[in-house]
Motif scaffolding. Structure first.
Motif, short mmCIF file in Angstrom:
data_model
loop_
_atom_site.label_atom_id
_atom_site.label_comp_id
_atom_site.label_asym_id
_atom_site.label_seq_id
_atom_site.Cartn_x
_atom_site.Cartn_y
_atom_site.Cartn_z
N CYS A 158 6.18 33.21 -20.87
CA CYS A 158 5.76 33.73 -22.18
C CYS A 158 4.59 32.95 -22.80
O CYS A 158 3.87 33.50 -23.64
N ASN A 159 4.43 31.70 -22.41
CA ASN A 159 3.36 30.91 -23.00
C ASN A 159 2.75 29.98 -21.95
O ASN A 159 2.76 28.75 -22.09
N PRO A 160 2.23 30.56 -20.85
CA PRO A 160 1.79 29.72 -19.72
C PRO A 160 0.63 28.78 -20.03
O PRO A 160 0.54 27.69 -19.45
N LEU A 161 -0.25 29.16 -20.95
CA LEU A 161 -1.41 28.32 -21.26
C LEU A 161 -1.02 27.02 -21.96
O LEU A 161 -1.74 26.02 -21.88
N ARG A 162 0.12 27.03 -22.64
CA ARG A 162 0.58 25.83 -23.35
C ARG A 162 1.74 25.14 -22.63
O ARG A 162 2.38 24.26 -23.19
N TYR A 163 2.00 25.54 -21.39
CA TYR A 163 3.16 25.01 -20.65
C TYR A 163 3.12 23.49 -20.56
O TYR A 163 4.08 22.80 -20.90
N SER A 164 1.99 22.96 -20.09
CA SER A 164 1.90 21.51 -19.88
C SER A 164 1.90 20.72 -21.19
O SER A 164 2.36 19.57 -21.23
N SER A 165 1.43 21.33 -22.27
CA SER A 165 1.41 20.62 -23.55
C SER A 165 2.77 20.68 -24.25
O SER A 165 3.11 19.76 -25.01
N ILE A 166 3.53 21.74 -24.01
CA ILE A 166 4.86 21.86 -24.64
C ILE A 166 5.89 21.08 -23.83
O ILE A 166 6.62 20.24 -24.37
N LEU A 167 5.99 21.36 -22.54
CA LEU A 167 7.03 20.76 -21.70
C LEU A 167 6.45 19.54 -20.99
O LEU A 167 6.13 19.57 -19.81
N THR A 168 6.34 18.46 -21.74
CA THR A 168 5.82 17.21 -21.18
C THR A 168 6.92 16.47 -20.43
O THR A 168 8.11 16.80 -20.54
N ASN A 169 6.53 15.45 -19.68
CA ASN A 169 7.50 14.66 -18.93
C ASN A 169 8.48 13.95 -19.87
O ASN A 169 9.68 13.85 -19.58
N SER A 170 7.97 13.45 -21.00
CA SER A 170 8.85 12.76 -21.95
C SER A 170 9.88 13.71 -22.55
O SER A 170 11.05 13.36 -22.72
N LEU A 171 9.46 14.95 -22.85
CA LEU A 171 10.40 15.94 -23.39
C LEU A 171 11.44 16.31 -22.33
O LEU A 171 12.63 16.49 -22.66
#
Length: 290
Positions: A105-118
């Motif tokens: 649903c939001n592939p362009l923001r995937y790496s910024s939303i689901l970070t390793n720390s999260l």
């Protein structure tokens, strides 16, 4: 018949150990797999390994050596780890649904939303929830008197099977156990269902059929994992609570499927359907042949 029954059980145990160990090894050694999706998959593999190692060695010792005894404290420890990591598996499946929701649903923001720390925080939160919810159960059972039969009608120390052995008022323990089961299964399934409704809405809005199939294909393994985990849980709970005329061996079979199927099936499903893992395993085996 125990020696014959042990053959499929030991086979399932061996597949679960080998499959989940390969998943962890491949994820650790392949830098391209160091992503949130595969971190969640590693959490699932660790959870399945703990579930298998908590129940299967004792189960096989019953079948092979007729070693039916277990100390009361060991029984409570087994019960704690079994139910805690079942809750943990539910949390990981919920986290993976969130991962698929962001990816579709939001592939362009995937790496910024689901970070390793999260990702790490989600894993720790799931572990804390599982441990916190399950810790009261063995403490409550430890304080109860047991003056009836000490025979557990299962291959492992399941909560309700141990509660039935107590000769005191167990209403609070029963109610708390039911609350935890309903709360976890109900809340997690509703959240997973909501994620997939959003995913389905996004997929249906895509222009081409190929894009829709590709988006749904990324969710196939996770859907299989959900069905493999929750179907025995729901069926076992329904049979245990409402079907009083069901034969005892049906209860035992359903309870065993609850701890046997997910650890065996998850690495098979993800290994077959996930191209990155499949390719990495094939490369490793081809190197060994050379």
């Amino acid at each position: 018949m125990h020696h014959w029954i042990s053959i499929p059980f030991s086979t399932v145990f061996a597949v679960a150990l080998l499959g989940n160990s390969i998943l962890l090894y491949v994820t650790k050694t392949e830098p391209s797999l160091h992503k949130p999706m595969f971190y969640f998959l590693s959490m699932l593999a660790v959870t399945d390994l703990v579930l298998s190692l908590t129940t299967m060695p004792k189960m096989l010792s019953i079948f092979w050596f007729n070693a039916q005894e277990i100390t009361f404290r060991a029984c409570l420890v087994q019960m704690f780890f079994l139910h805690s990591f079942s809750i943990m598996e539910s949390a990981v499946l919920l986290a993976m649904a969130f991962d698929r929701y962001i990816a579709v649903c939001n592939p362009l923001r995937y790496s910024s939303i689901l970070t390793n720390s999260l990702t790490v925080k989600i894993g720790l939160l799931g572990l804390a929830r599982a441990s916190g919810l399950m810790l009261p159960l063995p403490l409550l059972l430890h304080r109860l008197p047991y003056c009836r039969s000490h025979i557990i009608s299962h291959c492992y120390c399941e909560h309700m099977a141990v509660v039935k052995l107590a000769c005191a008022d167990t209403r609070f323990s029963n109610i708390y156990g039911i609350f935890v089961a309903v709360f976890i299964v109900g809340l997690d399934l509703l959240s997973i269902g909501h994620s997939y409704l959003m995913i389905l809405r996004t997929v249906l809005s895509l222009a081409s059929r190929e894009e829709r199939l590709k988006a749904l294909g990324t969710c196939f393994s996770h859907i299989c994992a959900i069905l493999v985990f929750y179907t025995p849980v729901v069926l076992s709970s329904i049979i245990h609570r409402f079907s009083h005329h069901v034969a005892p061996h049906i209860h035992i079979l359903m309870a065993n499927l609850y701890v046997l199927l997910p650890p065996m099936m998850n690495p098979i499903v993800y290994g077959v359907k996930t191209k990155q893992i499949r390719d990495r395993v094939l490369i490793a085996f081809s190197r060994k042949r050379l």
